[in-house]
Structures are given as structure tokens and as C-alpha cells.
Design a protein around this motif. Sequence first.
Motif, mmCIF file in Angstrom:
data_model
loop_
_atom_site.group_PDB
_atom_site.id
_atom_site.type_symbol
_atom_site.label_atom_id
_atom_site.label_comp_id
_atom_site.label_asym_id
_atom_site.label_seq_id
_atom_site.Cartn_x
_atom_site.Cartn_y
_atom_site.Cartn_z
ATOM 1 N N CYS A 491 0.837 -1.200 0.000
ATOM 2 C CA CYS A 491 0.000 0.000 0.000
ATOM 3 C C CYS A 491 0.877 1.258 0.000
ATOM 4 C CB CYS A 491 -0.918 -0.006 1.220
ATOM 5 S SG CYS A 491 -1.998 1.441 1.321
ATOM 6 N N ASP A 492 0.522 2.226 -0.902
ATOM 7 C CA ASP A 492 1.260 3.495 -0.918
ATOM 8 C C ASP A 492 0.334 4.705 -0.988
ATOM 9 O OD1 ASP A 492 0.309 3.261 -3.460
ATOM 10 O OD2 ASP A 492 2.261 3.368 -4.469
ATOM 11 N N TYR A 493 -1.027 4.468 -0.885
ATOM 12 C CA TYR A 493 -1.949 5.607 -0.834
ATOM 13 C C TYR A 493 -3.190 5.201 -0.061
ATOM 14 C CZ TYR A 493 -5.469 9.042 -2.066
ATOM 15 O OH TYR A 493 -6.455 9.982 -1.988
ATOM 16 N N LEU A 494 -3.636 6.077 0.814
ATOM 17 C CA LEU A 494 -4.880 5.905 1.576
ATOM 18 C C LEU A 494 -5.616 7.235 1.531
ATOM 19 C CD1 LEU A 494 -3.426 3.990 4.646
ATOM 20 C CD2 LEU A 494 -4.909 3.014 2.899
ATOM 21 N N SER A 495 -6.906 7.164 1.196
ATOM 22 C CA SER A 495 -7.676 8.402 1.074
ATOM 23 C C SER A 495 -7.888 9.028 2.455
ATOM 24 C CB SER A 495 -9.022 8.111 0.417
ATOM 25 O OG SER A 495 -9.829 7.332 1.277
ATOM 26 N N PRO A 496 -8.206 10.332 2.471
ATOM 27 C CA PRO A 496 -8.450 10.997 3.767
ATOM 28 C C PRO A 496 -9.539 10.316 4.588
ATOM 29 C CG PRO A 496 -8.211 12.623 2.013
ATOM 30 C CD PRO A 496 -8.259 11.291 1.347
ATOM 31 N N GLN A 497 -10.553 9.721 3.893
ATOM 32 C CA GLN A 497 -11.616 9.054 4.633
ATOM 33 C C GLN A 497 -11.069 7.876 5.438
ATOM 34 O OE1 GLN A 497 -11.600 10.072 1.545
ATOM 35 N NE2 GLN A 497 -13.635 10.440 0.667
ATOM 36 N N TRP A 498 -10.151 7.127 4.834
ATOM 37 C CA TRP A 498 -9.554 5.982 5.543
ATOM 38 C C TRP A 498 -8.797 6.463 6.780
ATOM 39 C CZ3 TRP A 498 -8.994 0.586 4.047
ATOM 40 C CH2 TRP A 498 -8.136 -0.139 4.873
ATOM 41 N N LEU A 499 -7.975 7.485 6.556
ATOM 42 C CA LEU A 499 -7.158 7.979 7.666
ATOM 43 C C LEU A 499 -8.029 8.529 8.781
ATOM 44 C CD1 LEU A 499 -4.363 9.755 5.586
ATOM 45 C CD2 LEU A 499 -4.297 7.478 6.610
ATOM 46 N N GLU A 500 -9.101 9.226 8.385
ATOM 47 C CA GLU A 500 -10.003 9.784 9.397
ATOM 48 C C GLU A 500 -10.716 8.668 10.155
ATOM 49 O OE1 GLU A 500 -13.879 12.797 9.681
ATOM 50 O OE2 GLU A 500 -12.897 12.397 7.752
ATOM 51 N N TYR A 501 -11.120 7.607 9.434
ATOM 52 C CA TYR A 501 -11.840 6.504 10.080
ATOM 53 C C TYR A 501 -10.937 5.756 11.058
ATOM 54 C CZ TYR A 501 -14.326 2.089 10.691
ATOM 55 O OH TYR A 501 -14.928 0.993 11.241
ATOM 56 N N THR A 502 -9.737 5.386 10.594
ATOM 57 C CA THR A 502 -8.865 4.564 11.436
ATOM 58 C C THR A 502 -8.151 5.364 12.513
ATOM 59 O OG1 THR A 502 -7.003 4.832 9.913
ATOM 60 C CG2 THR A 502 -8.478 2.958 9.551
ATOM 61 N N GLY A 503 -7.869 6.643 12.208
ATOM 62 C CA GLY A 503 -7.138 7.441 13.185
ATOM 63 C C GLY A 503 -5.672 7.046 13.317
ATOM 64 N N VAL A 504 -5.164 6.243 12.390
ATOM 65 C CA VAL A 504 -3.765 5.789 12.419
ATOM 66 C C VAL A 504 -2.981 6.598 11.393
ATOM 67 C CG1 VAL A 504 -2.221 3.821 12.096
ATOM 68 C CG2 VAL A 504 -4.497 3.485 13.102
ATOM 69 N N PRO A 505 -1.764 7.073 11.718
ATOM 70 C CA PRO A 505 -0.970 7.842 10.749
ATOM 71 C C PRO A 505 -0.777 7.066 9.448
ATOM 72 C CG PRO A 505 0.018 7.970 12.920
ATOM 73 C CD PRO A 505 -1.083 6.967 13.027
ATOM 74 N N GLU A 506 -0.734 7.802 8.331
ATOM 75 C CA GLU A 506 -0.643 7.170 7.007
ATOM 76 C C GLU A 506 0.608 6.316 6.869
ATOM 77 O OE1 GLU A 506 -1.137 8.496 2.325
ATOM 78 O OE2 GLU A 506 -0.532 9.977 3.818
ATOM 79 N N ALA A 507 1.758 6.840 7.320
ATOM 80 C CA ALA A 507 3.012 6.112 7.155
ATOM 81 C C ALA A 507 2.987 4.772 7.864
ATOM 82 C CB ALA A 507 4.188 6.959 7.653
ATOM 83 N N ALA A 508 2.250 4.693 8.980
ATOM 84 C CA ALA A 508 2.190 3.443 9.733
ATOM 85 C C ALA A 508 1.366 2.380 9.020
ATOM 86 C CB ALA A 508 1.603 3.703 11.123
ATOM 87 N N GLN A 509 0.539 2.792 8.036
ATOM 88 C CA GLN A 509 -0.312 1.829 7.342
ATOM 89 C C GLN A 509 0.198 1.486 5.940
ATOM 90 O OE1 GLN A 509 -4.662 2.153 8.175
ATOM 91 N NE2 GLN A 509 -4.179 4.270 8.717
ATOM 92 N N TRP A 510 1.297 2.128 5.531
ATOM 93 C CA TRP A 510 1.856 1.804 4.228
ATOM 94 C C TRP A 510 2.412 0.389 4.224
ATOM 95 C CZ3 TRP A 510 4.783 7.060 3.285
ATOM 96 C CH2 TRP A 510 3.863 8.007 2.843
ATOM 97 N N GLY A 511 2.627 -0.155 3.030
ATOM 98 C CA GLY A 511 3.087 -1.534 2.939
ATOM 99 C C GLY A 511 1.958 -2.455 3.350
#
Length: 814
Positions: A491-511
Motif C-alpha cells: 500500500c502506498d496511498y490511503l484516502s483521507p476518509q480511511w485515515l479519518e476513520y482509522t485514526g492511524v498515521p498514514e506512514a504506519a499503514q503503508w506496505g
Amino acid sequence: MTQVLVCSNSEQRRREWRLALEAHACWRAVETASLNEALAVARQLPLHCAVLDQAVLDAARLPEFGCAVVVCGPDGGETAWKAALDAGAQDYYVNGGDARGLVSAVEKAAYRHEQHCALGDAAPHLIWTWRTDGTVDCVNRRWREFTGMSLEQAQQGQHWKLLRRADRHAAQTAYAAALESGQPFEMQCRIRPKEGRGWRWLQVQCVPVTDGAGRIARWLGTATDVDSLKRSELAMRASAGRFRRLFDENPLGIALEDENGCFLSVNAALCRMLGYQVEELLGRSFRGLTRHESPGIRALVRRDGTLVWTRIHEEEGNGQGQRFTLVEDITAHKAGEEERRLLVTVLENTPDFVGLARMDGSVFYVNRAGCRLVGLAGPEEAVRLSIEEYGYPDDLRLYREEIMPAVKRGEVWQGEIRFRHQATGEPIPMEMRAFAIFDERGRRIGFANVSRDIRERKAIESALQASERQHRMLIQTLPQMVWMTRSDGACDYLSPQWLEYTGVPEAAQWGNGWAQTLHPEDRERTVQSWTESVATGARYDIEYRLRRHDGVYRWFKARAVRLTDEHGRVARWIGVCTDIHDQKSVENALRRSNAELEQFAYVASHDLQEPLRNATIYAQLLERRCGASLDAEAREYLDNVVRSSQRMRQLVDDLLTYSRLSADCGSSVADPRAAVEVAIENLQELVRETGAAIQCGPMPAVQANQSQLAAVFQNLLSNSLKYARPGTPPVVRVEAAATEGVCTFSVRDNGQGFEPRYAEKIFGIFKRLHGASVPGTGIGLAIVKNIVERHGGTAWAEGEPGAGATIYFTLPVA
């Protein structure tokens, strides 16, 4: 005053000679008593003549006097005179003779010596003599003029410095060998003349001079200037060698022909060109080898029968009818001409700008497309501009500081630059490729510029950028959560909705970090499914629970598709997650409701069938016990009760079957033909009663529940048999045809048919067209439609009264 030297070991004789010479010739006479003393005086004084007593004579040293010599002796015979001349004297005088005879002898000797010296000085050759000890004792005027040295310098050995270093050692060696062996020698050497203008070749000859006893008295050397001859000889030798090499090693074929055109000599290149050995070509001619001929061009036949195209050039030979013929193999050239013609055609028809320029920036070629691109009428205008005038003024620094230095280093420069439209002045964005061009010797003669108009691409890029901005805005406004990965699934992109829902920083969810937000019970199967999709390229479709920022898990449906490049390889994956938590809740509630409904139907049917069973039993008991006493009307009433009870029981069974269709059908790969065979087996008694013929064509496998598919065919076949025309055996044809992943089935009969306006009505529950005349409950076609639609298909009917009916339905191909 003229000086004469007199030498004798007799004082009286010396006095007589002196007085005679002084009295009769007014010469000054110098007396010496020995030969050594005389030679010492001769080296110091310019002497007119030397008068030597035969008693002190040493023939070997006579030349050292360097002047005329008269030998005086007692014998006046011819033998004594000849011996004196052989010793090197110019005359002989008999002692005791007339004093005038001595003066005459001196004058003759001096004259002879002067004549000899004049002859040597007048000679065009260099002449010198040297004694047996190697000392030079005489040189002529030509020698002095040529070398610029005096006799004294030569006697000191300085003349050796005049020889070129490469020749000096050979000359000194030959000189020493001659002195030792007494043999004459001859050689050529190079000497620098007095003017110092280079070296000149001299032909040197040295011979010994002997006295009367045959002993070497001195050496005589002569040197002839042969520089022009030598250089001509060397030039001719070099020319002959070059000609031979030119003939033998020339890449052109060369043939020397006689007056009849027959080969006298051929070089190796011509042999290779024609595939023959030298011996095989001698005596043959070009006439016998020529297949086609045009001015200056001939097609010659090689030994293997193939043709070689040649250009012929003839030159006259030695004037005896001979001639040289030069043969150039132009087979590749002719092919190259065609290639060049094709290349020019390609260049002139390519839509790209193609220009050629010299290293000083002057243009010498631009193709037609290039001229049109920059607003020029044609090549004449194109070559009048310099390469810088083609460029947009703001980009000249790029041309001067990057493009030209790269070309001069032999590198290829590739990048974007703007050209200037010569008519409007507008900039034209171009993608340029510039590189050096070389001649056949590998010398850089200019550079090529191949450029493509990228205005359309720039517009597309601008539109894409605008589109990308719009897409990002759209993604940000979507209720779904959008994500993207690389081709390897990271994974190298997450929409703002995903980030807002999970509350986890984007970099931590990459890969693969996004998997940590999955419900623990869903994580393993979700990651496994995603890994399989990435590995196989299959579509990704799954449901899982995702943790919200407050710790609550909600159900999401995730779908992803692959994005491929122009080669069909996966470039990226794009996916969306849709919140289906509320839908899941409704489905679960509906599933519970359906289960309760099915349970209710089962209980209701059981409770309804029990009184029907009792009514039927009691009606049958009544008929058995009281049937004989019942009249016809009462018996008919009783039969109606039994039939109504049985029909009511069948109706309850069909209702139960219909209600159970709401449960999950559990579809898989089903075999339609096997389903038809099961249906025929279940209807075999009705088939026998009606005498029906059921035909079944080939059918592909479909995605369906096997038992429910058999129920579909059983209801359709049952209808076709029940609604047969009276007196006509029913014929039923079951067929299937697959198109674009969908299989269309048809069940066609020759029965009673129906009015087309009832084509939709007959699929309704409890809808019957023929009343009680045909047994049935009116639920069969409703069951067929329900099963088909629950498998993703459709059902419809066609018919005409008295012409039979056809029921169609579709199912997805497996």
C-alpha cells in the motif's frame, strides 16, 4: 720571390744546385741535408719545386711535399728516369750536367705539377689524396668549396664531421679496412655541404697509388655528387614499391590487359571479387565475364554464378596497347543507394523534425515536416538559418551550456526544449534528441537533431493533471474509502476518509501496515485473499471488519482491480472499502426473519395437513361403510370432499416448497443435462400415461444449485405434459445456447399454448389459465421464476393458442 728546396746529403752538390738555380733563374734556394728536414721546410714554406738527391729519396713520402719534385741522380738512362716518375716526381736530372738543364728540369716539373693541380681544381668532382698513415695531404678546389674546409682542417680529421652520423661509422670502417688491405673501395654516403641545406648523396671511390716498386705510396679519393640521381633512384624504388603494393593491396580490383583485352595481370582484390585464383583469370577478359553493361557499370559473373555489380575505370598503360582497368565492387553501394533512397523517403515522410547542422551551427538539412512545423516554405529557407535561430530565445542558454557541450563530448542529449515558429514567433514545445554525426573516417562533422512536437502531449498532460486534481477532489468527497498499492501489493496511498476513520498515521499503514486495523478474526483470511489476488491478478472482493478510531469494529466490503500498462503487466491496484455494517445488520435480521418464516410455514403446513388428513380419512371411511346406501348425488358430494381435501394438501405442500426457496440456494457448478434426467425420472409415470417424447440437446455447465435446477426442469416438463392437446402425444424439446457468459435455456412443447397477453400472468402464484380441467395448484411457474431469479437469471414465456408454448430462462455459465 720563388722558392726552391734542394735536399742532398752532399754539401757540395747542394751548393752547386743552389748556385745554378740562383744564377740562372733568380730563385731563392733553401738547402736541407735530409728528407725529414726537407719535409719540415715544405710544410712551412710555399715551394715552387723540390730538388731531391736520389740518395735521400723515399718514394713513399714523396707526395708529402705537395709541390713539384725533381729527382737528381748519377744515371741518365731511361730506367732511372722511369723510376723517378713512378716515385711521384715530375722530372729527372742527371748530376754533373749543364746548370741550365737543372733549371729546365725544375721549370718542367713545376709546370707539370701546376697543370696537374689545375686539372684537379677544374674537375667537377671532389678529389683528395692521403698518405698511407691516413693523413689527408691534398684536396682540390671543388673539395674545399663543397665542404667549406681548408686542407689544414682536413689534415686534422675534421672532415669526418661532415658525414651524416648514420653513414660515418660505415665510411670510417671502409677507410680503415682499405688502409689495412690495400684494396680499393667504393660507397655512397651523405655529406652536409658548406651551405648546410640538408644532406647530399656522394658516390665515393678510393684507389691506392703505388710507387715503382709496387708499394702503396698514397691513396687517391674522388667523390661525385649523385644526390639527384640517388633521390630519383630512391623515389623510383619507393614508387615501384608503392605501385606494387598499390596493385597488390589495393581494395579495388585491378587488371592489366593487352591490346585484345585479355588479362596479363590481376590483383588479389579482383580475384576475391570474382571468386577465382590468379591463374584462372590470366588470359580471360571482361567481355567473357560481363552479364549486363551500362555506361561505366558492369554486372560481372562470379565463379559461383552470382552477380557482382562493378564500376569500371580504364587507364592507358605503357603505350603498347596495354591498359589498366580499375574495378570497384558497388554491389553493396547499389543496395546502399536503395537503402538511402528509402531512408530519405522515411525522413521526408516522418512527422518529426529532423535537422542536420555543422559543428559551427550552420544548418544544411531540414526535412519537410520540420519546415512545416516551424513555418518555413522549404529547404531553401531552412538552410539560411543557424541552429540557434530555430530555438526559442529563452532556451538558448540550454542549447549553449548543455546541448552543444554534450554533443562535442560524443554524448546523446535528450530532453525538452522549445522551438520558435518563424512566422508567428510562438514557442513550440519539443522533445529533442541531439547527437554527433561522423564521416567515414570517424571525424565529427556535425550533429543531428531529431525532435517531436509535444504540444498535444503537453495538453494531455495538463488535462491529466486537471483530471487528477478532480479525481482527488472526487475521492475526498466519496463516502467510500479509497486505497492504492504498487504492483507487488504494498500500500502506498490511503484516502483521507480511511485515515479519518482509522485514526492511524498514514506512514504506519503503508506496505502491509493497514492489516493491523483488521479484526483479529478476519486478519488471516483477508491477508491471504489479498496475497492470492496479487499473485494471480484475480479480482479482489471480500468482506471484513475494520477498527474505527474509537475501537469499534464495523463491517466493510473491499473490492480492488488491477491497473495494467501498455504491455498488459500489472502496474498498480486500486480499491475501495464500502461501509456495509448497517446492511449486514439488516441482512442478519432478514435471515432470522426468513428462518422464523420457514419454521412458521413448516408448523403451519403440519397443523393444516392434520385436519385435511382426518377429513380425507373419515370421508373414505364413510364411503366404505355407507357407500352402498348412498344415492348418486350423495356419492358425488362425498367424492368432492375427498378431492378438495387432496387438492388442499397439494396446495399446502407447494406453499411450503415456495417458502423454502427464500433460503440460500448454495449455488455451484451444476450439470443441466443431469438435472433434466432427474426431472424425467420423477415424471416417468406421467410420461407413460401421456406417451410423451422428451428431447434434450447439448447444454453447458452453469452456476446453480443442482437440486433446484432439477426442480425447475421438473415443473416445466410437468406443465408441458399436463397441458397437452387432447389426442396429440406431447413432444417436448429442451435446448440451451451460451453467449457472453450467459446460458439461455428453452423448453418448447406442442401443447395447448396460451394467449400472448398472459405471458407474464402465468408466472404469478396461484395463477392458472385452464381452471379445474387441468390438475395443478398454479404455483409451479412461480417456483421456476423464483429459483431462476435467485441465481441471477430471468424467465419469460412465449406461446400461441393451439401452437404450443416455450418457456425461456437464463443462468450464468460456470
